[in-house]
Design a protein around this motif. Structure first.
Motif, mmCIF file in Angstrom:
data_model
loop_
_atom_site.group_PDB
_atom_site.id
_atom_site.type_symbol
_atom_site.label_atom_id
_atom_site.label_comp_id
_atom_site.label_asym_id
_atom_site.label_seq_id
_atom_site.Cartn_x
_atom_site.Cartn_y
_atom_site.Cartn_z
ATOM 1 N N TYR A 1 0.829 -1.205 0.000
ATOM 2 C CA TYR A 1 0.000 0.000 0.000
ATOM 3 C C TYR A 1 0.861 1.252 0.000
ATOM 4 O O TYR A 1 2.044 1.236 0.360
ATOM 5 C CB TYR A 1 -0.967 0.000 1.187
ATOM 6 C CG TYR A 1 -0.337 0.242 2.543
ATOM 7 C CD1 TYR A 1 -0.293 1.519 3.096
ATOM 8 C CD2 TYR A 1 0.199 -0.815 3.283
ATOM 9 C CE1 TYR A 1 0.267 1.740 4.346
ATOM 10 C CE2 TYR A 1 0.746 -0.605 4.527
ATOM 11 C CZ TYR A 1 0.792 0.672 5.058
ATOM 12 O OH TYR A 1 1.342 0.881 6.288
ATOM 13 N N THR A 2 0.238 2.345 -0.421
ATOM 14 C CA THR A 2 0.866 3.660 -0.488
ATOM 15 C C THR A 2 -0.064 4.684 0.146
ATOM 16 O O THR A 2 -1.288 4.578 0.014
ATOM 17 C CB THR A 2 1.130 4.059 -1.960
ATOM 18 O OG1 THR A 2 2.098 3.182 -2.512
ATOM 19 C CG2 THR A 2 1.627 5.503 -2.075
ATOM 20 N N LEU A 3 0.503 5.675 0.817
ATOM 21 C CA LEU A 3 -0.255 6.812 1.346
ATOM 22 C C LEU A 3 0.223 8.076 0.648
ATOM 23 O O LEU A 3 1.422 8.349 0.597
ATOM 24 C CB LEU A 3 -0.066 6.945 2.858
ATOM 25 C CG LEU A 3 -0.597 8.221 3.511
ATOM 26 C CD1 LEU A 3 -2.115 8.334 3.351
ATOM 27 C CD2 LEU A 3 -0.210 8.278 4.990
ATOM 28 N N ALA A 4 -0.706 8.849 0.107
ATOM 29 C CA ALA A 4 -0.361 10.111 -0.552
ATOM 30 C C ALA A 4 -1.422 11.152 -0.213
ATOM 31 O O ALA A 4 -2.443 10.842 0.409
ATOM 32 C CB ALA A 4 -0.247 9.914 -2.060
ATOM 33 N N TYR A 5 -1.179 12.411 -0.638
ATOM 34 C CA TYR A 5 -2.036 13.526 -0.245
ATOM 35 C C TYR A 5 -2.497 14.302 -1.477
ATOM 36 O O TYR A 5 -1.711 14.608 -2.369
ATOM 37 C CB TYR A 5 -1.285 14.463 0.704
ATOM 38 C CG TYR A 5 -0.905 13.797 2.007
ATOM 39 C CD1 TYR A 5 -1.768 13.813 3.096
ATOM 40 C CD2 TYR A 5 0.310 13.121 2.131
ATOM 41 C CE1 TYR A 5 -1.425 13.190 4.279
ATOM 42 C CE2 TYR A 5 0.664 12.493 3.315
ATOM 43 C CZ TYR A 5 -0.216 12.532 4.394
ATOM 44 O OH TYR A 5 0.119 11.895 5.566
ATOM 45 N N GLN A 6 -3.779 14.641 -1.503
ATOM 46 C CA GLN A 6 -4.391 15.306 -2.646
ATOM 47 C C GLN A 6 -4.884 16.709 -2.282
ATOM 48 O O GLN A 6 -4.817 17.136 -1.147
ATOM 49 C CB GLN A 6 -5.575 14.475 -3.153
ATOM 50 C CG GLN A 6 -6.741 14.377 -2.177
ATOM 51 C CD GLN A 6 -7.887 13.536 -2.722
ATOM 52 O OE1 GLN A 6 -7.903 12.320 -2.577
ATOM 53 N NE2 GLN A 6 -8.861 14.210 -3.344
ATOM 54 N N SER A 7 -5.380 17.411 -3.311
ATOM 55 C CA SER A 7 -6.150 18.656 -3.161
ATOM 56 C C SER A 7 -5.333 19.849 -2.676
ATOM 57 O O SER A 7 -5.861 20.742 -2.029
ATOM 58 C CB SER A 7 -7.343 18.448 -2.210
ATOM 59 O OG SER A 7 -8.109 17.337 -2.585
ATOM 60 N N ARG A 8 -4.052 19.921 -3.008
ATOM 61 C CA ARG A 8 -3.280 21.069 -2.531
ATOM 62 C C ARG A 8 -3.651 22.317 -3.334
ATOM 63 O O ARG A 8 -4.062 22.237 -4.492
ATOM 64 C CB ARG A 8 -1.786 20.790 -2.618
ATOM 65 C CG ARG A 8 -1.181 20.814 -4.005
ATOM 66 C CD ARG A 8 0.296 20.425 -3.923
ATOM 67 N NE ARG A 8 0.992 20.599 -5.174
ATOM 68 C CZ ARG A 8 1.014 19.705 -6.152
ATOM 69 N NH1 ARG A 8 0.355 18.569 -6.026
ATOM 70 N NH2 ARG A 8 1.692 19.945 -7.272
ATOM 71 N N VAL A 9 -3.483 23.475 -2.705
ATOM 72 C CA VAL A 9 -3.818 24.762 -3.313
ATOM 73 C C VAL A 9 -2.667 25.722 -3.064
ATOM 74 O O VAL A 9 -2.139 25.794 -1.949
ATOM 75 C CB VAL A 9 -5.122 25.341 -2.717
ATOM 76 C CG1 VAL A 9 -5.429 26.708 -3.313
ATOM 77 C CG2 VAL A 9 -6.286 24.383 -2.944
ATOM 78 N N GLY A 10 -2.278 26.487 -4.074
ATOM 79 C CA GLY A 10 -1.289 27.534 -3.889
ATOM 80 C C GLY A 10 0.144 27.043 -4.027
ATOM 81 O O GLY A 10 0.405 25.849 -4.191
ATOM 82 N N PRO A 11 1.110 27.979 -3.928
ATOM 83 C CA PRO A 11 2.508 27.656 -4.192
ATOM 84 C C PRO A 11 3.278 27.099 -3.007
ATOM 85 O O PRO A 11 4.421 26.684 -3.162
ATOM 86 C CB PRO A 11 3.088 29.014 -4.625
ATOM 87 C CG PRO A 11 2.280 30.003 -3.847
ATOM 88 C CD PRO A 11 0.891 29.432 -3.753
ATOM 89 N N VAL A 12 2.713 27.091 -1.781
ATOM 90 C CA VAL A 12 3.461 26.610 -0.627
ATOM 91 C C VAL A 12 3.524 25.088 -0.643
ATOM 92 O O VAL A 12 2.726 24.409 -1.300
ATOM 93 C CB VAL A 12 2.827 27.093 0.695
ATOM 94 C CG1 VAL A 12 2.821 28.608 0.770
ATOM 95 C CG2 VAL A 12 1.419 26.534 0.868
#
Length: 388
Positions: free
Chosen positions: A231-242
């Motif tokens: 399995y893998t864990l990742a992150y979605q839905s980022r906004v902006g340049p940071v």
């Protein structure tokens, strides 16, 4: 018997296309979503971002029927919870308080006061705590009750996070297993947990426990599932340049495709209801990225929604809260301490980590101001004659 209420907290979503712009404005006006050194910048920047994103967001909502199903599903969850608790002999009133759209949290607490609720259980529909989700809602409640103490129930307790709840882990495992079993070789499929991201500074500077809780929750679900899948864990839905928590979902999908993964089951780990991030972002955008990367068997585990085991999980949480021996005013005091546990970052001078972060953010604001001026033809640089 005292009157008991349960307040379900959630993000909210636009019911129809014309709601998208105001919803985005409300979202980006929240200082827990975009943190700025000066509060007076919050609303102008929120207006600018919302106005720039409305057309694109409306197109995304068109792909899922023209609006968010979040309110409908949350209210259905509340009805199912009320019925389940009633069957156990516990009569409660259910209230829904959304952070950025109707029914707003303000509307919910006004109704709670009108119904003369004496014991209130505050249950955010976010399994893991984050400053930007549960924390924002808790801070708003604290503010509203300080401003209008007559609206505050006599006793209340808060459930800050509940990602370890056994029935929640069970329903997540069952939803994953359902998708795995549709594949020709279930044990060979890769399980891909996609969580909503947060800026990295929330974790490293403000002490947000979100990343830790997401990682623990993922491991507990895999333990409950008890299958040999990688399995893998990742992150979605980022906004902006940071910088946000990594790996990003799109990058992780491309990496798995390059490694030859063909069978994938995506799990929306931080979502308990279907909405734009599952129905459009995962099902359409990320599916396309996966297929372009060579992942041809792309399946997605459903959100818990009103699954009976999930409703059991919510009921167990409410019952546990009601049976706590310190379900008195002391519990209210504990909540107030908790919601202030993660203060906004202070703007520091000098060669400090915080100062460097804020220097970058102020530079970003200056860049945004320049873009606005170039687009509109009005602003400080035009006024002093540097731009014509």
């Amino acid at each position: 018997m005292s009157r008991v209420g349960v307040l379900l907290l959630n993000l909210g979503g636009p019911d129809k296309l014309e709601d998208v712009g105001p919803f985005l404005y409300n979202l980006f006006s929240d200082p827990e979503i975009i943190r700025l050194p000066f509060r007076w910048l919050q609303k102008p920047l929120a207006w600018f971002i919302a106005s720039r994103r409305t057309t694109t967001s409306q197109a995304n909502y068109k792909q899922i029927g023209g609006g968010s199903p979040l309110r409908r599903i949350t209210e259905a969850q509340g009805e199912a919870l009320k019925e389940h608790l009633g069957g156990l002999g516990k009569e409660v009133n259910i209230y829904v308080g959304m952070r950025y759209w109707h029914p707003y949290t303000e509307e919910a607490i006004a109704q709670i006061a009108a119904d003369q609720i004496e014991h209130l259980v505050i249950l955010p529909l976010y399994p893991q705590f984050s400053i930007s989700t549960s924390g924002s809602s808790f801070r708003l409640l604290d503010k509203l009750w300080r401003e209008q103490p007559e609206l505050q129930p006599t006793n209340y307790t808060v459930i800050p996070s509940w990602y370890k709840q056994p029935s929640y882990l069970q329903v997540m495992a069952e939803l994953i297993a359902q998708e795995l079993d549709q594949l020709p070789n279930p044990d060979a499929a890769h399980i891909f947990f996609s969580a909503h991201g947060v800026p990295k500074s929330y974790v490293e500077e403000a002490g947000d426990p979100y990343e830790q809780e997401i990682e623990e929750c993922t491991a507990l679900i895999m333990q409950t599932l008890n299958r040999p899948n990688l399995y893998t864990l990742a992150y979605q839905s980022r906004v902006g340049p940071v910088e946000w928590l990594q790996p990003y979902t799109e990058d992780a999908l491309q990496e798995l495709g390059a490694k030859g993964v063909n069978d994938l089951v995506v799990v929306p780990i931080s979502f308990v209801s279907e909405h734009i991030e599952t129905l459009q972002e995962i099902d359409i955008e990320y599916r396309e990225i996966a297929e372009e990367s060579g992942i041809h068997n792309f399946r997605r585990a459903a959100a818990p929604n009103t699954h009976p085991i999930f409703i059991q999980a919510l009921a167990d949480l409410v019952i546990d809260a009601l049976e706590k021996p310190d379900f008195q005013l002391s519990q209210a005091a504990q909540m107030k301490k908790r919601v202030k546990m993660y203060p906004q970052e202070n703007w520091e001078w000098g060669m400090t980590t915080s100062a460097e972060v804020w220097n970058g953010r102020i530079a970003m604001l200056g860049f945004i101001a320049l873009i606005i001026e170039l687009v509109t033809g009005h602003g400080l640089l035009h006024f002093i004659g540097l731009l014509q």
